[in-house]
Design an enzyme around this catalytic site. Structure first.
Site, PDB file in Angstrom:
ATOM      1  N   ARG A  92      -7.226  42.987  12.348  1.00 19.41           N
ATOM      2  CA  ARG A  92      -6.813  44.126  13.202  1.00 19.41           C
ATOM      3  C   ARG A  92      -6.903  45.484  12.540  1.00 19.41           C
ATOM      4  O   ARG A  92      -7.231  46.459  13.217  1.00 19.41           O
ATOM      5  CB  ARG A  92      -5.463  43.873  13.883  1.00 19.41           C
ATOM      6  CG  ARG A  92      -4.298  43.682  13.047  1.00 19.41           C
ATOM      7  CD  ARG A  92      -3.450  42.509  13.485  1.00 19.41           C
ATOM      8  NE  ARG A  92      -3.912  41.326  12.801  1.00 19.41           N
ATOM      9  CZ  ARG A  92      -4.170  40.174  13.401  1.00 19.41           C
ATOM     10  NH1 ARG A  92      -3.984  40.046  14.672  1.00 19.41           N
ATOM     11  NH2 ARG A  92      -4.589  39.156  12.690  1.00 19.41           N
ATOM     12  N   THR A  93      -6.638  45.559  11.230  1.00 15.63           N
ATOM     13  CA  THR A  93      -6.738  46.893  10.598  1.00 15.63           C
ATOM     14  C   THR A  93      -8.198  47.340  10.637  1.00 15.63           C
ATOM     15  O   THR A  93      -8.501  48.489  10.992  1.00 15.63           O
ATOM     16  CB  THR A  93      -6.213  46.852   9.150  1.00 15.63           C
ATOM     17  OG1 THR A  93      -4.934  46.221   9.165  1.00 15.63           O
ATOM     18  CG2 THR A  93      -6.080  48.243   8.574  1.00 15.63           C
ATOM     19  N   LYS A 121     -23.987  43.464  -9.128  1.00 12.07           N
ATOM     20  CA  LYS A 121     -24.794  43.740 -10.328  1.00 12.07           C
ATOM     21  C   LYS A 121     -23.922  44.304 -11.451  1.00 12.07           C
ATOM     22  O   LYS A 121     -24.430  44.714 -12.479  1.00 12.07           O
ATOM     23  CB  LYS A 121     -25.898  44.741  -9.985  1.00 12.07           C
ATOM     24  CG  LYS A 121     -26.873  44.232  -8.935  1.00 12.07           C
ATOM     25  CD  LYS A 121     -27.876  45.318  -8.590  1.00 12.07           C
ATOM     26  CE  LYS A 121     -27.958  45.531  -7.111  1.00 12.07           C
ATOM     27  NZ  LYS A 121     -28.658  46.763  -6.734  1.00 12.07           N
ATOM     28  N   ARG A 142      -9.302  48.689   2.380  1.00 10.98           N
ATOM     29  CA  ARG A 142      -8.393  47.515   2.321  1.00 10.98           C
ATOM     30  C   ARG A 142      -8.777  46.775   1.047  1.00 10.98           C
ATOM     31  O   ARG A 142      -9.942  46.394   0.881  1.00 10.98           O
ATOM     32  CB  ARG A 142      -8.613  46.653   3.559  1.00 10.98           C
ATOM     33  CG  ARG A 142      -8.170  45.192   3.456  1.00 10.98           C
ATOM     34  CD  ARG A 142      -6.686  44.991   3.352  1.00 10.98           C
ATOM     35  NE  ARG A 142      -5.949  45.397   4.512  1.00 10.98           N
ATOM     36  CZ  ARG A 142      -5.568  44.590   5.510  1.00 10.98           C
ATOM     37  NH1 ARG A 142      -5.886  43.314   5.464  1.00 10.98           N
ATOM     38  NH2 ARG A 142      -4.867  45.052   6.512  1.00 10.98           N
ATOM     39  N   HIS A 175       1.187  49.519   3.040  1.00 11.37           N
ATOM     40  CA  HIS A 175       0.283  49.497   4.191  1.00 11.37           C
ATOM     41  C   HIS A 175       0.758  50.644   5.111  1.00 11.37           C
ATOM     42  O   HIS A 175       1.345  50.410   6.165  1.00 11.37           O
ATOM     43  CB  HIS A 175       0.398  48.142   4.879  1.00 11.37           C
ATOM     44  CG  HIS A 175      -0.725  47.804   5.823  1.00 11.37           C
ATOM     45  ND1 HIS A 175      -1.678  48.715   6.228  1.00 11.37           N
ATOM     46  CD2 HIS A 175      -1.031  46.636   6.447  1.00 11.37           C
ATOM     47  CE1 HIS A 175      -2.516  48.109   7.061  1.00 11.37           C
ATOM     48  NE2 HIS A 175      -2.153  46.854   7.204  1.00 11.37           N
TER      49      HIS A 175
END
Ligand code: CP
Length: 362
Positions: A92-93, A121, A142, A175
């Site tokens: 949902r975020t 890499k 996130r 959050h």
């Protein structure tokens, strides 16, 4: 290529000292012209801002209901681009930010797995982020590590191309945009009963590692006469840093493991999931704690106006039969995230006055 090259670790002089500092003393670093520039912690929001962002979320929600309103919203940021760097799983975020950008007409790129970027890499995370800043006007992150969004904003703010950074969830730490949408949901739910001031809220479940309850607790300092009930198994009690913050700001809170005794007292029950992803040994840790589940039978115990919230995803914390009750607002809560995140982006790019003007003109 089947495996990652070892990560390049870069030394950023000054970062460790900055990170160790008090949040109150760091907030100015993420502010420009007396306005939020980067959104990193909940402690950045004051009551004036919270009321304003709720008003703006309402305006966007109402405008988006019509074709003409949607078209006007889409023109506002059609010249801007956003990067969603979501390297910890999210439904949902991620989707609410993506759709918030679409509502405002922004173009969006994303990376959701470092195995598809040059991090495989060995490129450092900090260099990856600087690369995003070369192409876009906003970065939403996130990440599984606490402090990663903060470091990103700190690095970019000292670069030639600082672009705003929004923390979309940083490990078990914070959050902040979830806390904003939770406030918006609470304010909407209590619109006809004196709004959020004076209310009692139970936070239930894994309070130790649940970043949503931590960020929401910080915001309570902006409201009058709030009482919090922290309801959890003993192993998942709210951490001392949050309790000290509440004591400092004279916010009343109680701790208990007796969920049923708290139910009839409160105006909102905020359920959370056990965050096994942060367990030292996820196999060993118990999967569920049924004493901290919201069962259909409890609908007759809570007050007629008491709302049931959950940041989602859920596992077994709320029985599906509860979903039909009008007091279960978690599906509306996740949709509110899209309106509120659109409002936040509009605020960051200073187009919010056009939105409020447009609504008044209608
Ligand atoms: N509430 C929340 O952050 O959900 P996601 O993990 O699905 O984004």
């Amino acid at each position: 290529m089947t495996h990652f090259t070892e990560k390049t670790i870069q030394n950023y002089p000054g970062w460790d000292e900055f990170y160790a500092g008090e949040v109150d003393e760091k907030i100015d670093f993420f502010t420009k012209g007396h306005r939020l520039f980067d959104v990193i912690y909940s402690q950045q929001f004051d009551r004036r801002f919270l009321d304003y962002i709720c008003r703006l979320s309402n305006a966007i929600r109402l405008l988006a209901k019509t074709k003409a309103g949607s078209r006007k919203l889409r023109r506002l940021l059609a010249h801007k681009r956003a990067m969603l760097y979501f390297v910890q799983p999210s439904t949902r975020t991620f989707l609410s930010f993506l759709n918030a950008c679409h509502i405002l007409g922004m173009k969006v790129s994303d990376i959701r797995d470092t195995s598809t970027s040059s991090e495989i890499k060995g490129e450092s995370q900090e260099d990856s982020i600087r690369t995003f800043a070369s192409y876009v006007d906003l970065i939403v992150i996130r990440h599984p590590e606490a402090g990663f969004s903060e470091k990103t904003a700190w690095v970019l703010n000292q670069s030639e191309r600082p672009v705003p950074v929004i923390n979309g969830g940083s490990g078990p730490d914070q959050h902040p945009t979830q806390a904003l949408l939770d406030i918006y949901t609470l304010e909407r739910s209590f619109e006809h009963i004196g709004r959020l001031d004076g209310k009692k809220i139970a936070m239930v479940g894994d309070l130790k590692r649940g970043r949503t309850v931590r960020s929401l607790s910080y915001l309570m300092k902006n409201y009058e006469d709030i009482t919090l009930y922290f309801v959890s198994p003993k192993v998942f009690k709210m951490k001392e840093d949050i309790k000290s913050f509440l004591e400092k700001h004279k916010i009343q809170f109680y701790e208990t493991d007796d969920f049923q005794s708290v139910m009839p007292l409160v105006d909102a029950v905020y359920m959370t999931r056990i965050q096994k992803e942060y367990a030292d040994d996820a196999v060993e840790e118990a999967d569920d704690y049924p004493d901290f589940f919201f069962k259909e039978a409890y609908l007759s115990i809570i007050q007629p106006h008491c709302v049931i919230m959950h940041p989602l995803p859920r596992r077994y914390e709320i029985e599906v039969a509860v979903d039909k009750d009008p007091r279960a607002v978690y599906w509306r809560q996740e949709r509110n995230g899209m309106w509120m995140r659109a409002a936040l982006i509009a605020y960051i790019f200073r187009v919010e006055k056009e939105i409020l003007k447009e609504l008044t003109a209608q």
